[in-house]
Design an enzyme around this catalytic site. Structure first.
Site, PDB file in Angstrom:
ATOM      1  N   PRO A 105       0.915  -1.033   0.068  1.00 46.82           N
ATOM      2  CA  PRO A 105       0.006   0.101  -0.016  1.00 46.82           C
ATOM      3  C   PRO A 105       1.048   1.402   0.140  1.00 46.82           C
ATOM      4  O   PRO A 105       2.007   1.297   0.637  1.00 46.82           O
ATOM      5  CB  PRO A 105      -0.839  -0.198   1.304  1.00 46.82           C
ATOM      6  CG  PRO A 105      -0.665  -1.614   1.869  1.00 46.82           C
ATOM      7  CD  PRO A 105       0.480  -2.176   1.124  1.00 46.82           C
ATOM      8  N   ALA A 114      10.636   3.139  -0.868  1.00 47.10           N
ATOM      9  CA  ALA A 114      11.992   2.654  -0.846  1.00 47.10           C
ATOM     10  C   ALA A 114      12.027   1.271  -1.588  1.00 47.10           C
ATOM     11  O   ALA A 114      12.982   0.928  -2.190  1.00 47.10           O
ATOM     12  CB  ALA A 114      12.449   2.240   0.566  1.00 47.10           C
ATOM     13  N   ASP A 156      15.024   2.642   5.916  1.00 53.20           N
ATOM     14  CA  ASP A 156      13.857   2.193   4.905  1.00 53.20           C
ATOM     15  C   ASP A 156      14.565   1.564   3.827  1.00 53.20           C
ATOM     16  O   ASP A 156      14.317   0.392   3.349  1.00 53.20           O
ATOM     17  CB  ASP A 156      12.897   3.367   4.442  1.00 53.20           C
ATOM     18  CG  ASP A 156      11.854   3.744   5.530  1.00 53.20           C
ATOM     19  OD1 ASP A 156      12.465   3.411   6.601  1.00 53.20           O
ATOM     20  OD2 ASP A 156      10.899   4.386   5.163  1.00 53.20           O
TER      21      ASP A 156
HETATM   22  C1  MEV Z   1      10.247   6.189   8.218  1.00 51.03           C
HETATM   23  O1  MEV Z   1       9.961   4.722   7.891  1.00 51.03           O
HETATM   24  C2  MEV Z   1      11.104   5.906   9.329  1.00 51.03           C
HETATM   25  C3  MEV Z   1      11.319   7.522   9.952  1.00 51.03           C
HETATM   26  O2  MEV Z   1      12.139   7.243  11.011  1.00 51.03           O
HETATM   27  C4  MEV Z   1      12.175   8.209   8.802  1.00 51.03           C
HETATM   28  C5  MEV Z   1      13.483   7.584   8.542  1.00 51.03           C
HETATM   29  O3  MEV Z   1      14.355   6.923   9.427  1.00 51.03           O
HETATM   30  O4  MEV Z   1      13.946   8.121   7.536  1.00 51.03           O
HETATM   31  C6  MEV Z   1      10.144   7.932  10.349  1.00 51.03           C
END
Ligand code: MEV
Length: 326
Positions: A105, A114, A156
């Site tokens: 999603p 990513a 990510d």
């Molecule tokens: C996003 O999946 C995770 C965050 O910690 C952002 C990041 O680490 O780049 C919110």
């Protein structure tokens, strides 16, 4: 004509999202939903990027050595155009039809951007004749993440490239953790609320600057949560993992990234017997994860589905990027 198909998994963050942006450790795992990208040779420009899920496409022209994109949806395609830009610098770029087809999603905190970027790099990079190393995939998918949000920690793109379960920090990079899920199951549910990761990350960083001493204490607590979770994950101590998920959620609430929709789903999951539950990813929408025993997981998922547009029982720790067909 050559055709290369590659895929990469989505991800969840088990512990430590947001805190990882300022250098803390965090733990992430890949999930069984994948983004697929196929690249097919084409004789003439433009290069075409199409998203099956969104029903959108971009046409990319090479004009006097520069790439020019024509699309009504520049935001959607910008990360891929950034990867093309980097590949153009190598002088190897060629026209192709690149098709993105994802089970993950979109904007749901499950790593769809990513994963698409990593699979895009593997598929098109291979078509161009690059050796697809981990370093190459990590570098290109990080570039794409930087376009999506200004200050990515790198967790990510690292988890979708590497797969499995990893402990990650900006400074130390990643290290694999072997998780024993015992008879535990992870349930994922999407709030259906879309938000931009970059906006939420920036808000947290600003709040940090306004309350530095308080936030320092919260960040130290978040680091302890991650540290304590590692032996519990390795030994399959589900009760401890669940408790720490709840604590982690409390810390995320205190830095302002939860909201009513998230809290509703967490309460539904906990009331139905989840051992722990938290948001995953950037928050303010996106998805939640809940940990439950095998016996309870199906019932919790059904109850979540009464309140969420999508929920699934996650396959967890799957393989990272791979070439499916060459
Ligand atoms: C996003 O999946 C995770 C965050 O910690 C952002 C990041 O680490 O780049 C919110």
């Amino acid at each position: 004509m050559n055709n290369v198909r590659a895929s990469a998994p989505g991800k969840i963050i088990l512990f430590g999202e947001h805190f990882v942006v300022r250098g803390n450790h965090a733990i992430a795992g890949s999930i069984g939903l994948r983004a697929y990208v196929s690249s097919r040779e084409k004789r003439d420009w433009p290069l075409i990027i199409e998203s099956r899920n969104l029903g959108m496409q971009a046409r990319v022209y090479l004009d006097k050595g520069k790439l020019k994109a024509k699309t009504g949806h520049i935001e959607v395609f910008r990360p891929f155009i950034q990867i093309l830009e980097r590949l153009r610098e190598t002088g190897k770029i060629q026209p192709a039809i690149i098709t993105i087809d994802s089970e993950i999603p979109v904007s749901a905190g499950l790593g769809s951007s990513a994963a698409s970027a990593a699979a895009f790099t593997a598929s098109y990079g291979r078509l161009l004749g690059f050796t697809i190393t981990r370093e190459f995939l990590l570098e290109m998918s990080y570039e794409a993440e930087r376009v999506v949000h200004g200050k990515p920690s790198g967790i990510d793109n690292t988890i979708v490239v590497e797969g499995g379960v990893i402990l990650y920090s900006r400074e130390e990079g990643y290290q694999r953790i072997s998780v024993d899920m015992n008879n535990g199951r992870l349930i994922i549910a999407d709030t259906g609320v879309r938000r931009r990761t970059g906006d939420v990350v920036l808000d947290v960083l600003e709040l940090y600057d306004r309350h530095e001493r308080v936030f320092d204490a919260i960040y130290r607590a978040a680091e302890e949560v991650v540290r304590e979770s590692i032996p519990a994950l390795e030994r399959g101590e589900l009760d401890v993992i669940g408790e720490l998920m709840n604590v982690n959620q409390g810390l995320l609430y205190s830095i302002g990234v939860s909201n009513e929709r998230i809290e509703k789903l967490l309460h539904v999951a906990r009331n139905e017997g989840a051992l722990g539950a938290k948001l995953t990813g950037a928050g303010r929408g996106g998805s939640i994860i809940a940990l439950a025993t095998d016996e309870n997981a199906g019932r919790i998922k059904s109850r979540l589905l009464e309140n969420a547009p999508w929920s699934g029982i996650g396959e967890f720790g799957v393989e990272g990027v791979k070439i499916e067909e060459d």
